[in-house]
Design a protein around this motif. Structure first.
Motif, PDB file in Angstrom:
ATOM      1  N   PRO A  64      17.028 -45.731  83.108  1.00 13.45           N
ATOM      2  CA  PRO A  64      17.304 -47.039  83.722  1.00 13.45           C
ATOM      3  C   PRO A  64      16.157 -48.038  83.542  1.00 13.45           C
ATOM      4  O   PRO A  64      16.395 -49.244  83.503  1.00 13.45           O
ATOM      5  N   GLY A  65      14.925 -47.525  83.390  1.00 16.05           N
ATOM      6  CA  GLY A  65      13.773 -48.421  83.264  1.00 16.05           C
ATOM      7  C   GLY A  65      13.807 -49.267  82.005  1.00 16.05           C
ATOM      8  O   GLY A  65      13.244 -50.362  81.970  1.00 16.05           O
ATOM      9  N   LEU A  66      14.487 -48.775  80.969  1.00 19.42           N
ATOM     10  CA  LEU A  66      14.618 -49.554  79.732  1.00 19.42           C
ATOM     11  C   LEU A  66      15.425 -50.817  79.971  1.00 19.42           C
ATOM     12  O   LEU A  66      15.222 -51.817  79.307  1.00 19.42           O
ATOM     13  N   ARG A  67      16.358 -50.757  80.954  1.00 22.83           N
ATOM     14  CA  ARG A  67      17.288 -51.857  81.251  1.00 22.83           C
ATOM     15  C   ARG A  67      18.137 -52.170  80.027  1.00 22.83           C
ATOM     16  O   ARG A  67      17.937 -53.182  79.348  1.00 22.83           O
TER      17      ARG A  67
END
Lengths: 384, 384
Positions: B230-233
């Protein structure tokens, strides 16, 4: 499905069209706002990029405000007072969009200089703001006009690019910075200070931010697109905590947060010992390009064409004898040089002077000279 | 500076508050929607991450629609018809926000299931939509209610999460998919099919997208947050070209484009030979967590507590004897377990049943059992 009213009024972007046409390899494009990709400090980002694979936390959901170690670094670098905060965004363009969404109701008045950054007009247009403009001279906005505007239209905010303005390259004088800040405080107008070109000063003395004179009446937008890489999409918004809280609420709905691995790369770059030297390098490169285009304009364009000198940034503004600048830009494109005509930078209601914006950061020096020679040929051969 | 009307109505997020409280290390949090970070396929992204430093083009400005090689890959993978397009976004959350901004005027009607994904309510709330809800059973939305809703309120769109719904875990049956698509075509309502959990099916047979039955009346949102990071977005929006064009206009103003290096990493991951195996691995891990929480609920919670079975996703929904679920959630937090009470997933106008949402993907199996035991203790000791 019928689109929202706000979207119906967005016009097809002339810049997008001209950039598409300018992708022809035989065209020399001075139309875009692109930095030279040879300047991207990829080697300085390399250690941070390679370190990513050992950092599990940056791949998990993160805080809407941004990647904590980067926020700490920026808070120090920007020297923010205790009451202020910084948040990270997907380019400073997103910061501007968040400001418009968080604060501008349809028909709210927003003041800006004319000409003005096209992307700001798009954002405030989407928010259905009532745009009022103030004219600009070589030292910044006309102060009497600005005071009259503040007094008579009570704008919620004043959007401005005080450092190496897009499209004119104008850098506000110290006196003007002080005067504008004083007016913002007096009339309770929030200054939206957009500073993407601020680090690209290649001559003259650095000046304080306008916001330094009105820190509690301003929001500052910064970008790494012009000094590091636009493809990363990284910018910041800073200001009073109370100003930022509504932006964080909107950003949470808009995308939860910006990419954390990108923020880790940015932190590595900003902390790299050679980053200040990199800044000196690109300033030197762009100064040389500016000198080249400035001399070429002086040498080849008719005397009636006036170039506005600048001490930094990415653009020069050339005023022309009165003519149809769209027609001129199309004629130039047919002659293999792309420029942006002045009306693009004005609200549709305005009567813009005849001028063209020339970008000098994305073409080689020889191409800059050839481009100006081509412009010269067209201006000489065609009566406008 | 007074905020915009749209922002004034955003309530402080209870989930944000509970997640903050749940960051206490002694609290077992079943409140968030986080994947297990031990599952992130960082080793599969490593080649693409390390290749970035040799790819100058990804650091330059890019196209609003997304990184060309990735767009080509996704167009093939999604098997899009000639008339459809895919665009990349900063998480599928941004895709949803773009849809709302491009299509929803204040007071336009948007239909959704109740309960519903909180982030969707936030986005449509910001757009000042008139939200109408349809109740859900174990096979999807109540079809009679949905038809009545379409007939009487003429919504512009119907937002739904047909695969492993957040918060209930419900997966629509094949028949329901067909029925909903037929109604969308009949009443000219655009289905917004949000599919972030679709790849997390850990038992049963895969079903077609609802949109497969109404490809010209739907927009599909996909996410890599639950299966990669999720951090990559990173997320995508796909649908008819005419549906996507207004989204691209809004996105251009919103952030120009999403981070290109991230898109290059995603392409490398999706093309990695071991990516399908990675998907199998996380499905196996989450199936085991689900089995654990399911058995623990059966074993420890009072008989009146009913767990809705699921075949995938990240959440289970437990209905309770009628009680004040906010009070219960606070009491649970005092006993070191965080859950989300049902009213959070309903518009304020609704009268939600007593229930709690439990996430089973971010806690270890032992913690899952301990958490359910703690819930059991609280339910037994406190009369609700």
């Amino acid at each position: 499905m019928e689109t929202a009213y706000s979207v119906q009024q967005i016009q097809s972007s002339y810049i997008r069209e001209i950039l598409a046409a300018a992708s022809d390899k035989n065209v020399i494009s001075l139309a875009g706002g692109l930095p030279d990709e040879k300047t991207f400090p990829i080697h300085l980002m390399k250690p941070a990029i390679e370190a990513l694979t050992a950092m599990t936390d940056v791949f998990q959901y993160g805080a809407t405000i941004g990647y904590e170690p980067l926020i700490v670094h920026l808070t120090q670098t920007y020297n923010l007072p205790e009451t202020h905060r910084v948040m990270t965004c997907t380019g400073s363009q997103q910061g501007l969009d968040l400001i418009a969404r968080a604060y501008v109701n349809p028909n709210d008045t927003v003041a800006m200089e004319a000409p003005c950054y096209l992307g700001a007009m798009q954002v405030f247009g989407l928010a259905q703001a009532n745009l009022v403009t103030v004219s600009q001279d070589e030292s910044g906005p006309d102060i009497n006009e600005l005071e009259l505007c503040f007094k008579t239209t009570s704008p919620k905010m004043f959007y401005a690019v005080p450092d190496f303005h897009n499209p004119t390259g104008v850098c506000w004088s110290l006196e003007k910075r002080n005067q504008v800040a004083t007016l913002c405080i007096k009339y309770n107008v929030v200054l939206i200070e957009d500073a993407p070109y601020r680090e690209l000063r290649f001559s003259g003395e650095p000046l304080p931010l306008v916001s330094d004179f009105c820190p509690d009446h301003s929001i500052v937008l910064r970008s790494l697109s012009k000094i590091a890489s636009p493809g990363l999409r990284f910018g910041t918004v800073s200001g009073k905590q109370s100003y930022l809280e509504p932006l964080l609420k909107v950003k949470q709905g808009a995308d939860l947060h910006s990419s954390t691995p990108i923020q880790a790369i940015i932190l590595g770059l900003l902390q790299h010992a050679e980053f200040p030297k990199h800044l000196e390098n690109i300033r030197a490169i762009y100064r040389s390009r500016y000198d080249t285009i400035f001399r070429a304009v002086q040498a080849y364009l008719p005397d009636e064409c006036k170039i506005t000198p600048t001490e930094g940034g990415m653009f020069v503004w050339v005023t022309l004898p009165e003519c149809d600048t769209y027609k001129l830009a199309n004629e130039l494109l047919a002659n293999k040089v792309a420029v942006v005509p002045s009306p693009v930078f004005y609200p549709t209601s305005a009567e813009p002077p005849s001028a063209i914006r020339l970008n000098f950061t994305n073409a080689d020096p020889e191409d800059l000279v050839t481009a100006i020679q081509r412009i010269s040929q067209v201006l000489k051969n065609t009566p406008y």
